[in-house]
Design a protein around this motif. Structure first.
Motif, PDB file in Angstrom:
ATOM      1  N   THR A 157      -1.855  60.467  64.748  1.00  0.00           N
ATOM      2  CA  THR A 157      -2.254  60.515  66.161  1.00  0.00           C
ATOM      3  C   THR A 157      -1.617  61.710  66.863  1.00  0.00           C
ATOM      4  N   ASP A 158      -0.380  62.026  66.484  1.00  0.00           N
ATOM      5  CA  ASP A 158       0.325  63.184  67.056  1.00  0.00           C
ATOM      6  C   ASP A 158      -0.354  64.489  66.665  1.00  0.00           C
ATOM      7  N   GLY A 159      -1.073  64.493  65.543  1.00  0.00           N
ATOM      8  CA  GLY A 159      -1.910  65.640  65.217  1.00  0.00           C
ATOM      9  C   GLY A 159      -1.429  66.561  64.120  1.00  0.00           C
ATOM     10  N   ARG A 160      -0.571  66.086  63.216  1.00  0.00           N
ATOM     11  CA  ARG A 160      -0.188  66.955  62.098  1.00  0.00           C
ATOM     12  C   ARG A 160      -1.436  67.313  61.282  1.00  0.00           C
ATOM     13  N   GLY A 161      -1.662  68.611  61.114  1.00  0.00           N
ATOM     14  CA  GLY A 161      -2.860  69.081  60.431  1.00  0.00           C
ATOM     15  C   GLY A 161      -3.926  69.584  61.389  1.00  0.00           C
ATOM     16  N   SER A 162      -3.736  69.322  62.694  1.00  0.00           N
ATOM     17  CA  SER A 162      -4.648  69.879  63.700  1.00  0.00           C
ATOM     18  C   SER A 162      -4.244  71.322  63.985  1.00  0.00           C
ATOM     19  N   GLY A 163      -5.032  72.041  64.755  1.00  0.00           N
ATOM     20  CA  GLY A 163      -4.753  73.452  65.003  1.00  0.00           C
ATOM     21  C   GLY A 163      -3.808  73.671  66.164  1.00  0.00           C
ATOM     22  N   THR A 164      -2.808  74.528  65.986  1.00  0.00           N
ATOM     23  CA  THR A 164      -1.890  74.854  67.075  1.00  0.00           C
ATOM     24  C   THR A 164      -2.661  75.506  68.220  1.00  0.00           C
ATOM     25  N   ASN A 165      -2.456  74.966  69.413  1.00  0.00           N
ATOM     26  CA  ASN A 165      -3.130  75.415  70.644  1.00  0.00           C
ATOM     27  C   ASN A 165      -4.639  75.153  70.645  1.00  0.00           C
ATOM     28  N   PRO A 187       8.721  67.126  70.026  1.00  0.00           N
ATOM     29  CA  PRO A 187       8.628  68.262  69.097  1.00  0.00           C
ATOM     30  C   PRO A 187       7.209  68.535  68.590  1.00  0.00           C
ATOM     31  N   GLY A 188       6.400  67.494  68.393  1.00  0.00           N
ATOM     32  CA  GLY A 188       5.082  67.672  67.792  1.00  0.00           C
ATOM     33  C   GLY A 188       4.002  68.027  68.790  1.00  0.00           C
ATOM     34  N   SER A 189       4.251  69.035  69.625  1.00  0.00           N
ATOM     35  CA  SER A 189       3.297  69.375  70.677  1.00  0.00           C
ATOM     36  C   SER A 189       2.037  70.047  70.139  1.00  0.00           C
ATOM     37  N   ARG A 190       2.160  70.737  68.985  1.00  0.00           N
ATOM     38  CA  ARG A 190       1.046  71.561  68.479  1.00  0.00           C
ATOM     39  C   ARG A 190       0.538  72.518  69.565  1.00  0.00           C
ATOM     40  N   THR A 191       1.416  72.865  70.470  1.00  0.00           N
ATOM     41  CA  THR A 191       1.078  73.717  71.613  1.00  0.00           C
ATOM     42  C   THR A 191       2.269  74.625  71.895  1.00  0.00           C
ATOM     43  N   THR A 192       2.021  75.894  72.150  1.00  0.00           N
ATOM     44  CA  THR A 192       3.089  76.863  72.343  1.00  0.00           C
ATOM     45  C   THR A 192       3.631  76.822  73.770  1.00  0.00           C
ATOM     46  N   SER A 193       4.962  76.815  73.872  1.00  0.00           N
ATOM     47  CA  SER A 193       5.659  76.932  75.156  1.00  0.00           C
ATOM     48  C   SER A 193       6.363  78.279  75.202  1.00  0.00           C
ATOM     49  N   TYR A 194       6.730  78.713  76.427  1.00  0.00           N
ATOM     50  CA  TYR A 194       7.218  80.080  76.630  1.00  0.00           C
ATOM     51  C   TYR A 194       8.488  80.053  77.480  1.00  0.00           C
ATOM     52  N   ILE A 195       9.574  80.669  76.974  1.00  0.00           N
ATOM     53  CA  ILE A 195      10.868  80.664  77.662  1.00  0.00           C
ATOM     54  C   ILE A 195      11.249  82.076  78.079  1.00  0.00           C
ATOM     55  N   LEU A 196      11.601  82.228  79.372  1.00  0.00           N
ATOM     56  CA  LEU A 196      12.108  83.482  79.911  1.00  0.00           C
ATOM     57  C   LEU A 196      13.489  83.252  80.526  1.00  0.00           C
ATOM     58  N   ALA A 197      14.392  84.200  80.341  1.00  0.00           N
ATOM     59  CA  ALA A 197      15.733  84.091  80.926  1.00  0.00           C
ATOM     60  C   ALA A 197      15.660  84.198  82.444  1.00  0.00           C
ATOM     61  N   GLY A 198      16.471  83.382  83.124  1.00  0.00           N
ATOM     62  CA  GLY A 198      16.575  83.447  84.576  1.00  0.00           C
ATOM     63  C   GLY A 198      15.461  82.724  85.293  1.00  0.00           C
ATOM     64  N   ASN A 199      15.368  82.995  86.594  1.00  0.00           N
ATOM     65  CA  ASN A 199      14.392  82.332  87.458  1.00  0.00           C
ATOM     66  C   ASN A 199      13.086  83.125  87.475  1.00  0.00           C
ATOM     67  N   ASN A 200      12.073  82.582  86.814  1.00  0.00           N
ATOM     68  CA  ASN A 200      10.751  83.214  86.783  1.00  0.00           C
ATOM     69  C   ASN A 200       9.683  82.240  87.255  1.00  0.00           C
ATOM     70  N   ILE A 201      10.056  81.363  88.168  1.00  0.00           N
ATOM     71  CA  ILE A 201       9.163  80.290  88.598  1.00  0.00           C
ATOM     72  C   ILE A 201       7.879  80.830  89.232  1.00  0.00           C
ATOM     73  N   GLU A 202       7.949  81.972  89.885  1.00  0.00           N
ATOM     74  CA  GLU A 202       6.775  82.516  90.561  1.00  0.00           C
ATOM     75  C   GLU A 202       6.103  83.638  89.777  1.00  0.00           C
ATOM     76  N   SER A 203       6.547  83.843  88.549  1.00  0.00           N
ATOM     77  CA  SER A 203       5.993  84.930  87.746  1.00  0.00           C
ATOM     78  C   SER A 203       4.710  84.505  87.041  1.00  0.00           C
ATOM     79  N   ALA A 204       3.689  85.337  87.145  1.00  0.00           N
ATOM     80  CA  ALA A 204       2.453  85.084  86.394  1.00  0.00           C
ATOM     81  C   ALA A 204       2.558  85.621  84.987  1.00  0.00           C
ATOM     82  N   ASP A 205       3.422  86.604  84.768  1.00  0.00           N
ATOM     83  CA  ASP A 205       3.514  87.303  83.489  1.00  0.00           C
ATOM     84  C   ASP A 205       4.631  86.733  82.621  1.00  0.00           C
ATOM     85  N   PHE A 206       4.276  86.043  81.565  1.00  0.00           N
ATOM     86  CA  PHE A 206       5.247  85.516  80.597  1.00  0.00           C
ATOM     87  C   PHE A 206       5.033  86.172  79.232  1.00  0.00           C
TER      88      PHE A 206
END
Length: 420
Positions: A221-229, A168-187
């Motif tokens: 160490t996980d980075g709470r207080g660091s900047g997202t992304n 959960p503590g990624s401090r990094t944004t992930s992106y979810i698209l419905a369906g199969n978009n494995i070859e898509s550059a545009d998210f």
């Protein structure tokens, strides 16, 4: 049989095995050259995160992971041209189906350089199933991974587990698209979430003298207080400095911090003792371990009577981890616990426990070296308190400037060749 014939037979007995050996060496050399493998190379961790059971409020948002595609961004430490990826289902009670995984150079936000995209294989197949409680490595893949670069890992899932393994503590944004978009550059239309799911490690096949540093810790160490992304946790700062230093540019940094984690009992995720073998000892080519953990255990102390006993338990736990790491020829560096006066953990008996633990870290001689974050981060006018401009408003977690100070305060000489 005359003398000449006997000599000829003796020579044949000596020469034939040598010819066979020479041919084997040549063939082996050709194979290694084509595949990228060599007796002078080894797998080294360049990125890792500690998996845990994802809490309900950190679960993937709709449309969810099942039959959908998620793109996750990570920043590596060292580079390489042959990689392998680790995926985890360690805390789930159901299997997770992977239909396809693509990797590519991350450019900005969710965007990728599509020309760099490669499809991963698992036992020479694009699809794989990760059984409950298990982890899975991909087949080795050729990919020009630049040191310190950002990499996009895009996964098209089949059926996934209702209880999700992730970080959960990624401090990094992930992106979810419905369906199969494995070859898509545009998210650009993807649903965003600041968590990682299923991904847990990346190794590079690189030169034999390359090694990794594993960092065991909690939210600091996980980075709470660091900047997202921003990728500016203190291990990130350390990794960048190592890359710029000629004598340490071949050293990977693996962040195994979990926010809210404890060494002994309670907290978020498995305790440091419970996860030590998987999160530290199973990593590829770890030569150094930094331990910065214990403040959450100290924060549970409720009375004066517990102060000394918890401190002794923490010391015993550190000693156990040191012994296990030393059995693997891993050097262990102890990091002192940061000041926390004026924070929500601040009581006299908790301060007493921290003092006992820090005294042992500094002076027991059990660690191979000490990184004195307490000294680096304390206010010289009030030594129980963190520097006023270096915390995130709670007098406990560093802010971005604080993490930079920590990362820049670690001596690079601790990781140069004479320490091996």
């Amino acid at each position: 049989m005359n003398r000449m014939n006997r000599m000829k037979m003796k020579l044949e007995k000596v020469i034939k095995p040598l010819v066979v050996l020479l041919v084997a060496v040549v063939l082996q050399s050709c194979f290694f050259s084509k595949s990228g493998f060599s007796e002078n190379s080894n797998w080294v961790g360049t990125w890792s995160t500690a998996p845990q059971l994802v809490e309900p409020h950190n679960m993937p948002p709709q449309p969810g992971l099942s039959d959908n595609t998620i793109r996750q961004i990570v920043q590596v430490s060292i580079g390489g041209e042959i990689l392998r990826f680790k995926f985890s289902n360690a805390f789930s009670n159901s299997p997770v189906e992977i239909k396809s995984v693509a990797i590519a150079e991350s450019t900005e936000n969710s965007s990728i350089n599509i020309l760099t995209q490669e499809i991963l294989k698992f036992n020479n197949n694009q699809n794989a199933t990760i059984n409950p409680g298990e982890e899975l490595f991909s087949d080795p893949v050729k990919f020009k991974l630049k040191p310190g670069s950002k990499l996009a890992i895009t996964i098209y899932f089949g059926k996934t587990a209702p209880d999700v393994t992730g970080h959960p503590g990624s401090r990094t944004t992930s992106y979810i698209l419905a369906g199969n978009n494995i070859e898509s550059a545009d998210f650009s239309d993807a649903i965003k979430t600041d968590h990682w799911y299923s991904i847990s490690g990346i190794d590079v096949l690189t030169r034999k003298d390359s090694k990794a540093i594993a960092v065991l810790g909690n939210s600091i160490t996980d980075g709470r207080g660091s900047g997202t992304n921003m990728q500016n946790r203190w291990p990130d700062i350390l990794a960048g400095r190592l890359l710029k230093n000629e004598k340490t540019s071949n050293i990977g940094v693996l962040n195994l911090g979990i926010g809210g984690n404890c060494v002994l009992r309670g907290g978020l995720g498995p305790t440091a003792l419970e996860r030590f073998d998987r999160d530290i000892l199973s990593q590829s080519s770890v030569q150094w371990l930094i331990i910065l953990e214990g403040i959450n255990d100290i924060g549970t102390i409720n009375s004066e009577n517990e102060a000394e006993s918890i401190a002794k338990e923490l010391i015993s736990a550190y000693d156990e981890m040191i012994k296990k790491a030393h059995e693997k020829n891993i050097l262990v560096y102890g990091a002192t616990i940061l000041p926390f006066a004026k924070s929500f953990y601040d009581t006299p008996h908790r301060q007493k426990s921290r003092d006992i633990v820090n005294e042992w870290i500094r002076n027991s001689g059990r660690f191979d070296a000490v990184i004195d974050f307490d000294e680096i981060m304390r206010n010289p006018n009030d030594e129980k308190t963190i520097l006023p401009d270096m915390h995130d408003g709670d007098f406990l977690h560093p802010n971005e400037a604080g993490y930079r100070r920590m990362g820049e305060g670690v001596e690079l000489k601790l990781f140069e060749a004479p320490n091996l």
